[in-house]
Write an enzyme that holds these catalytic residues in place. Structure first.
Site, PDB file in Angstrom:
ATOM      1  N   LYS A   1      -6.120   2.590   4.262  1.00 21.48           N
ATOM      2  CA  LYS A   1      -6.653   1.525   4.984  1.00 21.48           C
ATOM      3  C   LYS A   1      -6.097   1.548   6.312  1.00 21.48           C
ATOM      4  O   LYS A   1      -6.746   1.207   7.409  1.00 21.48           O
ATOM      5  CB  LYS A   1      -6.486   0.039   4.169  1.00 21.48           C
ATOM      6  CG  LYS A   1      -7.295  -0.048   2.921  1.00 21.48           C
ATOM      7  CD  LYS A   1      -8.845  -0.175   3.502  1.00 21.48           C
ATOM      8  CE  LYS A   1      -9.901  -0.457   2.303  1.00 21.48           C
ATOM      9  NZ  LYS A   1     -11.319  -0.548   2.622  1.00 21.48           N
TER      10      LYS A   1
ATOM     11  N   CYS B   1      -8.726 -11.401   3.153  1.00 18.44           N
ATOM     12  CA  CYS B   1      -7.732 -11.868   1.904  1.00 18.44           C
ATOM     13  C   CYS B   1      -8.491 -11.392   0.639  1.00 18.44           C
ATOM     14  O   CYS B   1      -9.571 -10.446   0.802  1.00 18.44           O
ATOM     15  CB  CYS B   1      -7.729 -13.352   1.940  1.00 18.44           C
ATOM     16  SG  CYS B   1      -8.745 -14.407   1.373  1.00 18.44           S
ATOM     17  N   ASN B   2      -7.934 -11.448  -0.609  1.00 22.42           N
ATOM     18  CA  ASN B   2      -8.650 -11.068  -1.635  1.00 22.42           C
ATOM     19  C   ASN B   2      -9.764 -11.874  -1.927  1.00 22.42           C
ATOM     20  O   ASN B   2     -10.171 -12.859  -1.525  1.00 22.42           O
ATOM     21  CB  ASN B   2      -7.504 -11.561  -3.006  1.00 22.42           C
ATOM     22  CG  ASN B   2      -6.381 -10.895  -2.878  1.00 22.42           C
ATOM     23  OD1 ASN B   2      -6.189  -9.557  -3.391  1.00 22.42           O
ATOM     24  ND2 ASN B   2      -5.510 -11.360  -2.466  1.00 22.42           N
TER      25      ASN B   2
ATOM     26  N   GLY C   1     -20.979  -5.385  -0.561  1.00 20.41           N
ATOM     27  CA  GLY C   1     -22.274  -4.662  -0.166  1.00 20.41           C
ATOM     28  C   GLY C   1     -23.320  -5.381  -0.764  1.00 20.41           C
ATOM     29  O   GLY C   1     -24.375  -5.622   0.026  1.00 20.41           O
TER      30      GLY C   1
ATOM     31  N   LEU D   1     -13.596  -2.488   6.953  1.00 18.81           N
ATOM     32  CA  LEU D   1     -13.056  -3.297   5.959  1.00 18.81           C
ATOM     33  C   LEU D   1     -11.656  -3.050   5.577  1.00 18.81           C
ATOM     34  O   LEU D   1     -11.554  -2.052   4.859  1.00 18.81           O
ATOM     35  CB  LEU D   1     -13.938  -3.661   4.803  1.00 18.81           C
ATOM     36  CG  LEU D   1     -15.079  -4.705   5.004  1.00 18.81           C
ATOM     37  CD1 LEU D   1     -14.462  -6.089   5.323  1.00 18.81           C
ATOM     38  CD2 LEU D   1     -15.937  -4.218   6.235  1.00 18.81           C
TER      39      LEU D   1
ATOM     40  N   HIS E   1     -10.587  -7.095 -10.400  1.00 14.72           N
ATOM     41  CA  HIS E   1      -9.510  -7.611  -9.521  1.00 14.72           C
ATOM     42  C   HIS E   1      -9.169  -8.957 -10.179  1.00 14.72           C
ATOM     43  O   HIS E   1      -9.526  -9.112 -11.362  1.00 14.72           O
ATOM     44  CB  HIS E   1     -10.008  -7.893  -8.254  1.00 14.72           C
ATOM     45  CG  HIS E   1     -10.244  -6.664  -7.263  1.00 14.72           C
ATOM     46  ND1 HIS E   1     -11.156  -5.988  -7.082  1.00 14.72           N
ATOM     47  CD2 HIS E   1      -9.410  -5.875  -6.547  1.00 14.72           C
ATOM     48  CE1 HIS E   1     -11.114  -5.030  -6.252  1.00 14.72           C
ATOM     49  NE2 HIS E   1     -10.042  -5.063  -6.152  1.00 14.72           N
TER      50      HIS E   1
ATOM     51  N   TYR F   1      -3.413   3.204  -1.601  1.00 14.05           N
ATOM     52  CA  TYR F   1      -4.594   2.536  -1.177  1.00 14.05           C
ATOM     53  C   TYR F   1      -4.523   1.873   0.363  1.00 14.05           C
ATOM     54  O   TYR F   1      -5.209   1.845   1.134  1.00 14.05           O
ATOM     55  CB  TYR F   1      -5.038   1.550  -2.004  1.00 14.05           C
ATOM     56  CG  TYR F   1      -6.317   0.818  -1.754  1.00 14.05           C
ATOM     57  CD1 TYR F   1      -7.491   1.204  -1.713  1.00 14.05           C
ATOM     58  CD2 TYR F   1      -6.321  -0.620  -1.308  1.00 14.05           C
ATOM     59  CE1 TYR F   1      -8.861   0.415  -1.367  1.00 14.05           C
ATOM     60  CE2 TYR F   1      -7.556  -1.188  -0.928  1.00 14.05           C
ATOM     61  CZ  TYR F   1      -8.746  -0.896  -0.841  1.00 14.05           C
ATOM     62  OH  TYR F   1      -9.739  -1.441  -0.606  1.00 14.05           O
TER      63      TYR F   1
ATOM     64  N   SER G   1      -7.798  -4.530   4.139  1.00 10.61           N
ATOM     65  CA  SER G   1      -7.175  -5.071   3.031  1.00 10.61           C
ATOM     66  C   SER G   1      -5.830  -5.761   3.535  1.00 10.61           C
ATOM     67  O   SER G   1      -4.945  -5.347   4.023  1.00 10.61           O
ATOM     68  CB  SER G   1      -7.137  -4.151   1.856  1.00 10.61           C
ATOM     69  OG  SER G   1      -6.322  -4.659   0.815  1.00 10.61           O
ATOM     70  N   SER G   2      -5.499  -6.777   2.663  1.00 12.35           N
ATOM     71  CA  SER G   2      -4.443  -7.557   2.672  1.00 12.35           C
ATOM     72  C   SER G   2      -3.121  -6.711   2.305  1.00 12.35           C
ATOM     73  O   SER G   2      -1.902  -6.907   2.734  1.00 12.35           O
ATOM     74  CB  SER G   2      -4.041  -8.963   2.057  1.00 12.35           C
ATOM     75  OG  SER G   2      -4.526  -8.829   0.874  1.00 12.35           O
ATOM     76  N   CYS G   3      -3.287  -5.552   1.585  1.00 10.74           N
ATOM     77  CA  CYS G   3      -2.291  -4.609   1.190  1.00 10.74           C
ATOM     78  C   CYS G   3      -1.586  -3.932   2.294  1.00 10.74           C
ATOM     79  O   CYS G   3      -0.915  -3.158   2.065  1.00 10.74           O
ATOM     80  CB  CYS G   3      -2.754  -4.019  -0.134  1.00 10.74           C
ATOM     81  SG  CYS G   3      -3.983  -2.760   0.364  1.00 10.74           S
TER      82      CYS G   3
END
Length: 309
Positions: free
Chosen positions: A138, A162-163, A13, A103, A177, A134, A105-107
């Site tokens: 998502k 990605c991260n 943000g 948005l 992170h 989480y 997440s790769s998870c």
């Protein structure tokens, strides 16, 4: 465009707001703080959107954290994020806002699945248990966006980066992170004259990292082009490194000459989750900042901030 940004005080943000001012003056970003708008309050969010005359929404707000936080607070990571996503996405839909970027997440991808990860792999196998809550929040938000787009013709699209890392990450907290945690640990080791730094796990898990500013620019360039994009879009760096390699790269930037130990009793999550970003590349995606330059920039900013404290 008049854009509602959720998560305006977070790492992405803050990057979006700063880059919009410098490079995209045609976009007016409205980013209410938590005291101005509680995103878990469905009625308040709906009213805010109805009265805001927004052309688009960038939904980046979430309860976030590293592996330790996810393991310790699975209820909050699922329940709170489900509430936020429901309030924001359905609030936008009911307010007839036709463009929304969610948005992901790769998870969201299955644990230790085929590499590189393609958008079609979502829900094809079980998730990584350490951040399943989480990830489920998502996936649910992404599916809701897809259903709304199909049913209404709106452009509610999910970007799956990605991260991410950047200057405004959570350094030295439970929400840190990987990159922020490494920077903090090695800085403390140097300042305390320690000759060893502990790494959780084997150090062999591989991660793909992207400077958050690169993603922010892509979002601002494409927020008015959502109808041209697919429902899901990976936005990765295109190359991954092992956790141990990130420790080595950051240690070199701090001139840390010590050694590393590995606590293999600690969890390390998925062993690999590099993403296939070839579809996004067809829509103009491409990371701008090389990883070594990005890490150097983050370390320099971190050192400046700690010196000022």
């Amino acid at each position: 465009m008049r854009i509602l940004l959720t998560g305006g005080s977070g790492m992405l943000g803050q990057s979006l707001r700063a880059i919009a001012v410098r490079e995209f003056p045609q976009h007016e970003i409205i980013a209410p703080t938590r005291s101005q708008l509680m995103l878990t309050n469905r009625d308040a969010v709906a009213e805010f959107m109805q009265n805001g005359e927004f052309d688009a929404v960038i939904h980046g707000a979430a309860r976030v954290g590293g592996i330790q936080a996810n393991i310790a607070h699975p209820v909050a990571f699922l329940a709170e994020n489900l509430q936020i996503n429901d309030a924001v996405i359905m609030g936008a839909y009911k307010a007839k806002i036709e463009r929304l970027f969610f948005l992901g997440s790769s998870c969201m991808y299955p644990k230790d699945y085929k590499q590189p990860l393609k958008e079609e792999y979502i829900l094809q196998a079980p998730l990584e248990p350490t951040n399943e809550g989480y990830a489920l929040s998502k996936i649910t938000g992404a599916r809701l966006c897809e259903y709304i787009s199909t049913q209404s013709g709106y452009a509610y699209k999910t970007l799956i980066p990605c991260n991410l890392f950047g200057e405004n990450d959570h350094f030295g907290s439970d929400a840190s992170h990987l990159i922020a945690a490494i920077v903090t640990k090695i800085s403390e080791a140097v300042n305390d004259n320690k000759d060893t730094v502990e790494i959780w796990g084997s150090g062999n898990a591989r991660r793909e990292f992207l400077l958050v500013d690169d993603l922010a620019r892509f979002i601002l360039q494409n927020i008015d082009k959502g109808h041209e994009l697919p429902a899901y879009l990976n936005t990765g760096y295109g190359q991954d490194h092992s956790v141990f390699e990130y420790y080595q790269m950051i240690a070199e930037l701090f001139s840390f000459k010590g050694t590393f130990t590995f606590d293999t009793s600690k969890p390390e999550g998925m062993m690999a989750k590099q993403m296939d970003s070839s579809i996004a590349a067809k829509h103009g995606w491409g990371p701008v900042t090389p990883i070594n330059q990005a890490l150097e920039r983050i370390v320099q900013k971190f050192q400046m901030q700690t010196q000022d404290q």
